[in-house]
Write an enzyme that holds these catalytic residues in place. Structure first.
Site, PDB file in Angstrom:
ATOM      1  N   GLY A  36       0.792  -1.217   0.000  1.00  0.00           N
ATOM      2  CA  GLY A  36       0.000   0.000   0.000  1.00  0.00           C
ATOM      3  C   GLY A  36       0.824   1.266   0.000  1.00  0.00           C
ATOM      4  N   GLY A  91       0.031   6.281   2.266  1.00  0.00           N
ATOM      5  CA  GLY A  91       1.142   5.783   1.467  1.00  0.00           C
ATOM      6  C   GLY A  91       2.503   6.277   1.898  1.00  0.00           C
ATOM      7  N   ASP A 150       1.072 -12.082   6.048  1.00  0.00           N
ATOM      8  CA  ASP A 150       1.719 -11.250   5.029  1.00  0.00           C
ATOM      9  C   ASP A 150       3.067 -10.729   5.508  1.00  0.00           C
ATOM     10  OD1 ASP A 150      -0.384  -9.750   6.625  1.00  0.00           O
ATOM     11  OD2 ASP A 150       0.738  -8.053   5.836  1.00  0.00           O
TER      12      ASP A 150
END
Length: 475
Positions: free
Chosen positions: A84, A118, A245
């Site tokens: 992201g 971000g 993840d």
């Protein structure tokens, strides 16, 4: 000569990424650059400028992309996560032919941002730089910090506006358990096989085109992760966010967010501001890694055997074997820390029982053992709230030791780790523009076994009455 990047991930794994450029920054500047690491990768440090290291201005050989993956986060499954706020610039090959990712964290929003901005701020970027380099010096498989750069902008976080930053890091790959879950969740067996074949070629090439390569691949990943987590446990390291993840196929430690080293031994130790239930506490890490590996096994079932029952049975056997190998690795880690020629399960288990409720400084305990074996028990006893129970254990330890044990203990145990209070003080100073405390701490943890005159304060925990510290993931 200019930096030349290769792109096996982009070539071989269509559908598992989105081509994406980093954000333009107002004033990108290099704050730290790991020139020694660059040289080991065969790179000329002078080619690594601020534009490249922040994604602001890339060489023609770059094909930046944001990687897709899924994952279980605190036990809940998300079928689409992904980078992201990061991009993979590409890969470099070192002089041995080994392939390394160059990855930028905090390079701006991507299509996987899920509402985030971000960006990254200086404190978490420097934390990852410091702790990943400490782990490398301690011999733990880990991603490495190539550079930390400032961006010239200010980013809103829980403490207000903070300096924006980007971390450039290097890894044997960024393939994760969640990468396999991405295609498994979509029922795309063809692309799952493509991914598995790519991972095998990259990390276990001897398994390529061999019978049972997928079950053997699972076995290799499980063995690597078992060894890595055993090493974490031997250092008192708490990762803090062991989502699938954040569990790599390579066995490398990745994503140093709410992480820290435990000072005083307590299996329930948690540092993350969001881990309210203690899911990722120090003592839970072994169980969590096998839970994560079971999720990888589930994703690989269609490749392991066409018959689901047989596939489940074979995968279950691999996970069970990995649990046994973890126990052996854990005993081996603590045997080396105790300077023993061979693991002594009763002595090691007894040591952990001895620590419970005693407030013992985990790192300091092992550094005090050589003197205790030579007859000076003062420093060791001072670590305990009540040292009465120490005597029978110490007698057993002396019986298992030999003349060289004190020297082996001193060589196996770090004097300097990133102590939480020192890390926080260094990060706060850096955020205010003073990099001195950070650079001094970085120098200590990059040479963790070597005593330095005048550096005694780096070897001690925070005072007992100091407030407990929490850490944040940086978003």
């Amino acid at each position: 000569m200019p930096l030349t990047l290769d792109h096996s991930y982009a070539r071989d794994l269509q559908g598992l990424y989105v081509p994406w450029q980093g954000q333009d920054w107002p004033d990108p500047q290099i704050l730290l650059r790991n020139d020694a690491l660059a040289r080991t990768l065969g790179l000329d440090p002078d080619t690594l400028d601020a534009g490249l290291l922040t994604g602001h201005a890339l060489p023609g050989s770059a094909r930046p992309l944001a990687m897709a993956y899924a994952g279980h986060q605190f036990g809940g499954f998300s079928p689409q996560l992904g980078d992201g706020r990061a991009i993979l610039l590409g890969e470099v090959l070192d002089e041995t032919g080994a392939r390394w990712d160059i990855h930028l964290k905090g390079s701006g929003r991507t299509p996987f941002a899920r509402g985030g901005d971000g960006r990254a701020v200086l404190g978490p970027v420097l934390r990852e730089y410091l702790i990943s380099e400490s782990m490398a010096a301690l011999g733990v498989p880990t991603t490495r910090a190539l550079a930390a750069c400032t961006t010239g902008d200010r980013v809103l976080r829980q403490n207000g506006l903070e300096p924006g930053a980007v971390l450039a890091r290097v890894a044997a790959s960024h393939l994760r358990v969640g990468t396999f879950q991405f295609f498994a969740a979509r029922g795309d067996a063809q692309k799952l096989r493509l991914l598995a074949d790519y991972a095998i070629a990259r990390h276990d090439p001897d398994l390529t085109d061999t019978p049972d390569c997928y079950v053997q691949f699972l076995h290799r990943v499980a063995a690597r992760q078992a060894q890595t987590v055993a090493q974490w446990m031997g250092l008192g390291f708490v990762h803090g966010v062991m989502n699938t993840d954040n569990t790599t196929i390579s066995g490398e430690t990745i994503d140093y967010g709410p992480c820290a080293f435990m000072d005083r031994y307590d299996p329930a130790t948690v540092f993350s501001s969001i881990d309210h239930q203690g899911r990722y506490a120090y003592g839970n890490q072994p169980a969590i890694i096998f839970w994560n590996l079971a999720r990888l096994a589930e994703a690989l079932l269609p490749l392991i055997d066409a018959d689901e029952d047989r596939a489940i049975a074979r995968a279950t056997e691999v996970i069970a074997q990995a649990q046994d190998s973890y126990r052996a690795a854990w005993l081996g880690v603590f045997a080396r820390k105790l300077g023993l020629a061979a693991p002594d399960a009763a002595l090691i288990d007894g040591m952990h029982q001895l620590w419970l409720g005693q407030g013992v400084d985990f790192t300091g305990f092992f550094r005090a053992l050589p003197d205790a074996l030579r007859g000076d028990e003062h420093a060791l006893r001072a670590l305990f709230d009540d040292a009465e129970g120490l005597d029978p254990w110490l007698a057993s330890y002396r019986a298992a030791a030999d003349a060289d044990t004190p020297d082996r203990v001193a060589a196996a145990n770090p004097l300097y780790i990133p102590r939480n209070h020192l890390v926080e003080a260094a990060l706060n100073a850096a955020t205010d523009g003073d990099m001195g405390p950070f650079m001094a701490l970085l120098a200590r943890v990059q040479a963790p076994f070597t005593p330095i005159d005048g550096a005694e304060d780096y070897a001690h925990p925070a005072p007992r009455d100091a407030p407990e510290l929490v850490t944040f993931c940086g978003t």
